[in-house]
Design an enzyme around this catalytic site. Structure first.
Site, PDB file in Angstrom:
ATOM      1  N   ASP A 198      16.331  -3.458  -8.886  1.00 54.97           N
ATOM      2  CA  ASP A 198      18.223  -3.740  -8.732  1.00 54.97           C
ATOM      3  C   ASP A 198      18.747  -4.624  -8.145  1.00 54.97           C
ATOM      4  O   ASP A 198      20.032  -4.132  -8.513  1.00 54.97           O
ATOM      5  CB  ASP A 198      18.613  -2.655  -8.199  1.00 54.97           C
ATOM      6  CG  ASP A 198      17.641  -0.927  -8.880  1.00 54.97           C
ATOM      7  OD1 ASP A 198      17.974  -0.945 -10.196  1.00 54.97           O
ATOM      8  OD2 ASP A 198      16.808  -0.930  -8.550  1.00 54.97           O
ATOM      9  N   HIS A 210      10.907  -2.002  -1.444  1.00 57.34           N
ATOM     10  CA  HIS A 210      10.227  -1.031  -2.361  1.00 57.34           C
ATOM     11  C   HIS A 210       8.947  -0.569  -1.851  1.00 57.34           C
ATOM     12  O   HIS A 210       7.857  -1.281  -0.556  1.00 57.34           O
ATOM     13  CB  HIS A 210       9.653  -2.200  -3.204  1.00 57.34           C
ATOM     14  CG  HIS A 210       9.401  -1.622  -4.893  1.00 57.34           C
ATOM     15  ND1 HIS A 210       8.525  -0.507  -4.942  1.00 57.34           N
ATOM     16  CD2 HIS A 210      10.092  -0.731  -5.684  1.00 57.34           C
ATOM     17  CE1 HIS A 210       7.838   0.437  -6.178  1.00 57.34           C
ATOM     18  NE2 HIS A 210       9.583  -0.085  -6.789  1.00 57.34           N
TER      19      HIS A 210
HETATM   20  N1  COA Z   1      17.246  -3.087   4.029  1.00 55.33           N
HETATM   21  C1  COA Z   1      16.706  -3.090   4.970  1.00 55.33           C
HETATM   22  N2  COA Z   1      15.553  -2.496   5.836  1.00 55.33           N
HETATM   23  C2  COA Z   1      14.983  -2.217   4.763  1.00 55.33           C
HETATM   24  C3  COA Z   1      14.693  -2.011   3.823  1.00 55.33           C
HETATM   25  C4  COA Z   1      16.453  -2.278   2.644  1.00 55.33           C
HETATM   26  N3  COA Z   1      17.292  -2.717   2.158  1.00 55.33           N
HETATM   27  N4  COA Z   1      14.114  -1.196   3.032  1.00 55.33           N
HETATM   28  C5  COA Z   1      13.471  -0.901   3.985  1.00 55.33           C
HETATM   29  N5  COA Z   1      14.128  -1.200   5.220  1.00 55.33           N
HETATM   30  C6  COA Z   1      13.253  -0.858   5.912  1.00 55.33           C
HETATM   31  C7  COA Z   1      13.717  -0.119   6.709  1.00 55.33           C
HETATM   32  O1  COA Z   1      15.099   0.845   7.233  1.00 55.33           O
HETATM   33  C8  COA Z   1      12.416   1.032   7.632  1.00 55.33           C
HETATM   34  O2  COA Z   1      12.608  -0.626   8.762  1.00 55.33           O
HETATM   35  P1  COA Z   1      11.883   0.895  10.475  1.00 55.33           P
HETATM   36  O3  COA Z   1      10.812   1.027  10.132  1.00 55.33           O
HETATM   37  O4  COA Z   1      12.373  -0.748  11.745  1.00 55.33           O
HETATM   38  O5  COA Z   1      12.328   1.841  10.225  1.00 55.33           O
HETATM   39  C9  COA Z   1      11.145  -0.035   6.836  1.00 55.33           C
HETATM   40  O6  COA Z   1      12.032  -1.225   5.646  1.00 55.33           O
HETATM   41  C10 COA Z   1      10.119   0.434   6.053  1.00 55.33           C
HETATM   42  O7  COA Z   1      11.762   1.712   5.176  1.00 55.33           O
HETATM   43  P2  COA Z   1      11.492   3.065   4.737  1.00 55.33           P
HETATM   44  O8  COA Z   1      12.877   3.007   3.627  1.00 55.33           O
HETATM   45  O9  COA Z   1      11.022   4.134   5.207  1.00 55.33           O
HETATM   46  O10 COA Z   1      10.919   2.752   3.397  1.00 55.33           O
HETATM   47  P3  COA Z   1      10.392   3.454   1.899  1.00 55.33           P
HETATM   48  O11 COA Z   1       9.246   2.791   1.751  1.00 55.33           O
HETATM   49  O12 COA Z   1      10.422   4.750   2.416  1.00 55.33           O
HETATM   50  O13 COA Z   1      11.191   3.152   0.795  1.00 55.33           O
HETATM   51  C11 COA Z   1      13.529   2.070  -0.990  1.00 55.33           C
HETATM   52  C12 COA Z   1      11.287   2.227  -0.578  1.00 55.33           C
HETATM   53  C13 COA Z   1      12.865   1.489  -1.520  1.00 55.33           C
HETATM   54  C14 COA Z   1      14.045   3.474  -0.673  1.00 55.33           C
HETATM   55  C15 COA Z   1      13.521   0.547   0.067  1.00 55.33           C
HETATM   56  O14 COA Z   1      13.419  -0.352   0.229  1.00 55.33           O
HETATM   57  C16 COA Z   1      15.630   0.655   0.479  1.00 55.33           C
HETATM   58  O15 COA Z   1      15.885   2.145   0.537  1.00 55.33           O
HETATM   59  N6  COA Z   1      15.866  -0.052  -0.483  1.00 55.33           N
HETATM   60  C17 COA Z   1      17.210   0.307  -0.847  1.00 55.33           C
HETATM   61  C18 COA Z   1      17.577   0.920  -1.688  1.00 55.33           C
HETATM   62  C19 COA Z   1      16.827   0.199  -3.321  1.00 55.33           C
HETATM   63  O16 COA Z   1      17.131  -0.902  -3.575  1.00 55.33           O
HETATM   64  N7  COA Z   1      16.148   0.984  -4.175  1.00 55.33           N
HETATM   65  C20 COA Z   1      15.821   0.593  -5.429  1.00 55.33           C
HETATM   66  C21 COA Z   1      14.740   0.755  -5.422  1.00 55.33           C
HETATM   67  S1  COA Z   1      13.765  -0.100  -6.687  1.00 55.33           S
END
Ligand code: COA
Length: 372
Positions: free
Chosen positions: A308, A257
Site C-alpha cells: 500500500d 506486515h
Molecule cells: N507503524 C508503526 N509500528 C508498527 C506498524 C506500523 N505500520 N506495524 C506494526 N507496528 C508495530 C506495532 O506497533 C507493534 O509494536 P509493539 O510490539 O511495540 O506493540 C508491532 O509492530 C507488531 O504490530 P502488530 O499490529 O501486532 O502486527 P500485526 O501483524 O497484527 O499487523 C499490520 C500487521 C499490517 C496490520 C500492521 O503492520 C499495520 O497496522 N500496518 C499499518 C497498516 C497497513 O499498512 N496495512 C496494510 C497491510 S498490507
C-alpha cells in the site's frame, strides 16, 4: 485449547491459488516478479481461476466473456443517484452495489459450477464500472459506458476520466492490478471463504470480502498513506512528522506486515513505478518524500513498506481521487477472492473455530425490577 491472537501462525486451509513462502509471493507457482514483468491482468485472472496460464485462444475467450459483461444495470446507476453522495465513501458504495448486483442476477442462488463461473465473470467484469460510475456521479458527471474492445485496465482509466489513457498509464495500472490480484489467506480472502463455506452465494462472499478490505489495517491503508503524504506536504516536514508519530507509538500506514519479515516483494515494483510516474508528471517530491519516510521507518523500527505504501503515489500520479485507491485494490483482488471462493466450494467444510471464554460464570438471572 490454545488461542492465537489474530490467528497469527494458524494454517486455516489448504490452497493452490497463491503462496507466500520465505517472503516470496507466487500465484499458482508463478513468481510475482515474473508475472509483473510479463503478464497482463487478464492472464493473471485466468491463472488464478484455472491454475495454469492461458493459451491465446483461452485468453481471447476470457476477454470476450468479460467484455460482454462490462455493463452494469441501469437500476444500480439510479441507486447511486439516490445516495447521500457527498457523505458516502466509494468503498461503502462498492460494497453495497456488489450486493445489489446479486439482486439483478437471476442465477444468484444457483450453485452449479457452471453458474458459479458465469457469476465469477460477471462480478469481475462489472466491478470496474461500479467504481467509475459512482466516482463520476458524485462529481456531477454522467457515467461513461465501457468499450468492449478495451481490457480492464484501459477501460477503468477511460471510464473514470472520459479521456483515452496513454500507453504508459495503461501499463502502470495493469501492473498494479497484477500485483494486487491475490495474497494467500489475507483478511478479506479469509472473510470470503468463511462466508461461502456456509454455502452462501458468491455475491455474498465478495460483498463480505469488500467489507473486510475497506478497513485501514487492510486495503484501506493506501488511502491513508496518501492522506499522510498530503499532511506532510513537503520533504522538510518528513522527519519531524514521522518521528512524532513513532514517538507517540502511532502506526505509519503502508508499513509492516503479518507474514513478511524481510519485506513485501510487491513494494519494489510499486516503488519503481512511483519513481517513473512522479518524474513524468512533474511531482518527483512525492516520490522523494516516500523514500525518506521509508528510510526513517525501516531504519528506526525495522518495518519495510508493504504493497500500500508506493501504490498511493502511483495512483495519485495517474490522477485518481484518493478515496478510490481502495476500490481499485478491490477491482484487482476480486480475482483472488473469486478463485478462493470457487476453491472453497470445490472442497467445502464449514469454517467454525472456537473462542476461549473469558467472561464470568455461574451468573443467576435477576428480575429487571431488582437490578441496581
Ligand atoms: N507503524 C508503526 N509500528 C508498527 C506498524 C506500523 N505500520 N506495524 C506494526 N507496528 C508495530 C506495532 O506497533 C507493534 O509494536 P509493539 O510490539 O511495540 O506493540 C508491532 O509492530 C507488531 O504490530 P502488530 O499490529 O501486532 O502486527 P500485526 O501483524 O497484527 O499487523 C499490520 C500487521 C499490517 C496490520 C500492521 O503492520 C499495520 O497496522 N500496518 C499499518 C497498516 C497497513 O499498512 N496495512 C496494510 C497491510 S498490507
Amino acid at each position: 485449547m490454545t488461542t492465537a491472537r489474530g490467528l497469527e501462525g494458524v494454517v486455516a486451509t489448504t490452497s493452490s491459488v497463491s503462496s507466500i513462502i520465505d517472503d516470496t509471493l507466487t500465484y499458482a507457482g508463478y513468481n510475482i516478479d515474473d508475472l509483473t514483468e510479463n503478464a497482463s491482468f487478464e492472464e493473471v485472472i485466468y491463472l488464478l481461476w484455472h491454475r495454469s496460464l492461458p493459451t491465446q485462444a483461452q485468453l481471447d475467450e476470457l476477454k470476450s466473456q468479460l467484455s460482454e459483461n462490462y455493463d452494469i444495470p441501469q437500476e444500480i446507476l439510479d441507486h447511486f443517484k439516490m445516495y447521500p453522495i457527498d457523505k458516502v465513501h466509494p468503498m461503502a458504495a462498492l460494497r453495497s452495489s456488489v450486493s445489489l448486483l446479486g439482486l439483478y442476477d437471476e442465477e444468484s442462488d444457483i450453485m452449479t459450477d457452471e453458474a458459479n463461473y458465469r457469476k465469477a465473470i460477471r462480478i469481475q467484469a462489472k466491478i470496474p464500472a461500479l467504481v467509475t460510475a459512482f466516482a463520476r456521479i458524485r462529481r456531477g458527471q454522467e457515467p461513461i459506458a465501457p468499450k468492449k474492445e478495451y481490457g480492464i485496465a484501459e477501460n477503468f482509466l477511460y471510464m473514470l476520466s472520459g479521456n483515452e489513457p496513454t500507453a504508459v498509464e495503461i501499463e502502470a495500472f495493469d501492473k498494479a492490478l497484477v500485483l494486487h490480484a491475490d495474497h494467500e489467506l489475507n483478511a478479506s480472502t479469509f472473510t470470503a471463504r468463511v462466508c461461502v463455506a456456509t454455502l452462501s452465494d458468491i455475491y455474498s462472499g465478495v460483498t463480505a470480502a469488500l467489507g473486510a478490505l475497506k478497513g485501514p489495517l487492510h486495503g484501506g491503508a493506501n488511502e491513508q498513506v496518501m492522506k499522510m503524504l498530503t499532511e506532510i506536504g513537503s520533504a522538510d516536514n518528513v522527519e519531524p512528522y514521522i518521528l512524532e508519530k513513532l514517538n507517540n507509538k502511532e502506526k505509519i500506514m503502508g508499513f509492516g506486515h503479518r507474514v513478511y519479515r524481510q519485506g513485501d516483494p510487491r513494494a519494489k515494483h510499486l516503488r519503481e513505478m512511483s519513481k517513473r510516474l512522479t518524474e513524468q508528471n512533474g511531482q518527483p517530491e512525492l516520490y522523494n518524500m516516500s523514500i525518506e519516510i521509508e528510510g526513517l521507518v525501516t531504519g528506526s523500527k525495522n518495518l519495510p513498506p508493504n504493497v500500500d505504501f508506493y501504490s498511493a503515489s502511483v495512483y495519485h500520479s495517474l490522477g485518481i481521487e484518493h478515496d478510490l485507491f481502495t476500490p481499485i485494490f478491490a477491482v484487482s483482488r476480486a480475482s483472488g477472492w473469486i478463485a478462493h471462493i470457487l476453491e472453497q466450494y470445490a472442497n467445502n467444510r464449514l469454517i467454525r473455530p472456537r473462542a476461549e471464554y473469558t467472561g464470568p460464570n455461574m451468573q443467576k438471572y435477576i428480575p429487571i425490577s431488582e437490578r441496581g
